[in-house]
Scaffold this motif. Structure first.
Motif, mmCIF file in Angstrom:
data_model
loop_
_atom_site.group_PDB
_atom_site.id
_atom_site.type_symbol
_atom_site.label_atom_id
_atom_site.label_comp_id
_atom_site.label_asym_id
_atom_site.label_seq_id
_atom_site.Cartn_x
_atom_site.Cartn_y
_atom_site.Cartn_z
ATOM 1 N N ASN A 86 6.118 22.110 -4.858
ATOM 2 C CA ASN A 86 4.982 22.306 -5.770
ATOM 3 C C ASN A 86 4.916 23.770 -6.188
ATOM 4 O O ASN A 86 4.041 24.515 -5.730
ATOM 5 C CB ASN A 86 3.680 21.880 -5.087
ATOM 6 N N PRO A 87 5.807 24.202 -7.077
ATOM 7 C CA PRO A 87 5.888 25.630 -7.401
ATOM 8 C C PRO A 87 4.664 26.200 -8.124
ATOM 9 O O PRO A 87 4.485 27.411 -8.157
ATOM 10 C CB PRO A 87 7.133 25.722 -8.290
ATOM 11 N N THR A 88 3.816 25.332 -8.679
ATOM 12 C CA THR A 88 2.636 25.854 -9.375
ATOM 13 C C THR A 88 1.494 26.184 -8.417
ATOM 14 O O THR A 88 0.525 26.822 -8.809
ATOM 15 C CB THR A 88 2.122 24.855 -10.430
ATOM 16 N N VAL A 89 1.601 25.763 -7.170
ATOM 17 C CA VAL A 89 0.578 26.063 -6.166
ATOM 18 C C VAL A 89 0.867 27.448 -5.598
ATOM 19 O O VAL A 89 2.005 27.787 -5.297
ATOM 20 C CB VAL A 89 0.592 25.012 -5.031
ATOM 21 N N SER A 90 -0.167 28.243 -5.445
ATOM 22 C CA SER A 90 0.024 29.577 -4.883
ATOM 23 C C SER A 90 -0.974 29.808 -3.754
ATOM 24 O O SER A 90 -2.048 29.230 -3.732
ATOM 25 C CB SER A 90 -0.157 30.642 -5.967
ATOM 26 N N VAL A 91 -0.604 30.654 -2.845
ATOM 27 C CA VAL A 91 -1.479 31.040 -1.748
ATOM 28 C C VAL A 91 -2.176 32.315 -2.190
ATOM 29 O O VAL A 91 -1.530 33.293 -2.562
ATOM 30 C CB VAL A 91 -0.679 31.278 -0.451
ATOM 31 N N ARG A 92 -3.509 32.279 -2.196
ATOM 32 C CA ARG A 92 -4.273 33.426 -2.671
ATOM 33 C C ARG A 92 -5.210 33.934 -1.586
ATOM 34 O O ARG A 92 -5.607 33.189 -0.700
ATOM 35 C CB ARG A 92 -5.108 33.041 -3.895
ATOM 36 N N THR A 93 -5.593 35.170 -1.712
ATOM 37 C CA THR A 93 -6.593 35.757 -0.831
ATOM 38 C C THR A 93 -7.966 35.428 -1.414
ATOM 39 O O THR A 93 -8.197 35.648 -2.610
ATOM 40 C CB THR A 93 -6.420 37.284 -0.765
ATOM 41 N N PRO A 94 -8.870 34.878 -0.608
ATOM 42 C CA PRO A 94 -10.186 34.519 -1.152
ATOM 43 C C PRO A 94 -10.978 35.750 -1.574
ATOM 44 O O PRO A 94 -10.844 36.825 -0.990
ATOM 45 C CB PRO A 94 -10.873 33.801 0.009
ATOM 46 N N GLU A 95 -11.805 35.558 -2.598
ATOM 47 C CA GLU A 95 -12.683 36.635 -3.062
ATOM 48 C C GLU A 95 -13.934 36.661 -2.203
ATOM 49 O O GLU A 95 -14.360 35.634 -1.676
ATOM 50 C CB GLU A 95 -13.078 36.389 -4.515
ATOM 51 N N ALA A 96 -14.513 37.829 -2.090
ATOM 52 C CA ALA A 96 -15.749 37.967 -1.320
ATOM 53 C C ALA A 96 -16.891 37.254 -2.042
ATOM 54 O O ALA A 96 -16.934 37.201 -3.264
ATOM 55 C CB ALA A 96 -16.085 39.438 -1.142
ATOM 56 N N THR A 97 -17.808 36.686 -1.278
ATOM 57 C CA THR A 97 -18.984 36.026 -1.837
ATOM 58 C C THR A 97 -20.091 37.059 -1.995
ATOM 59 O O THR A 97 -20.353 37.839 -1.076
ATOM 60 C CB THR A 97 -19.461 34.894 -0.903
ATOM 61 N N SER A 98 -20.737 37.060 -3.153
ATOM 62 C CA SER A 98 -21.813 38.023 -3.375
ATOM 63 C C SER A 98 -23.005 37.683 -2.481
ATOM 64 O O SER A 98 -23.201 36.527 -2.098
ATOM 65 C CB SER A 98 -22.251 38.020 -4.840
ATOM 66 N N LEU A 99 -23.808 38.669 -2.179
ATOM 67 C CA LEU A 99 -24.988 38.469 -1.340
ATOM 68 C C LEU A 99 -25.951 37.485 -1.992
ATOM 69 O O LEU A 99 -26.494 36.600 -1.325
ATOM 70 C CB LEU A 99 -25.692 39.812 -1.091
#
Length: 76
Positions: A18-31
């Motif tokens: 599945n080359p279109t799937v990527s492993v990403r670092t999650p973004e921080a959730t705002s307060l």
């Protein structure tokens, strides 16, 4: 962690298939977003959703899931 359970080999094979799937670092959730995610707000959301579905008599075929990350709310 799911990678331990499935195994590193499985993950590498999956990503190769599945080359279109990527492993990403999650973004921080705002307060503000974290504070809004509580039992009272979630219950109010589902109450409003139920009210809207009942009022307009939507069928399952008329309900769509939309990924909001691809929608722009900025007027140009």
């Amino acid at each position: 962690m799911i990678i331990k359970w499935l195994g590193w080999d499985w993950l590498q094979s999956f990503l190769k298939r599945n080359p279109t799937v990527s492993v990403r670092t999650p973004e921080a959730t705002s307060l503000a977003r974290a504070q809004a995610f509580n039992k009272v707000q979630i219950a109010a959301y589902f109450d409003k959703l139920e009210e809207t579905l009942d009022e307009h008599k939507f069928t399952p075929a008329q309900i769509y899931n939309v990924d909001e990350s691809a929608l722009s709310i900025v007027q140009s």
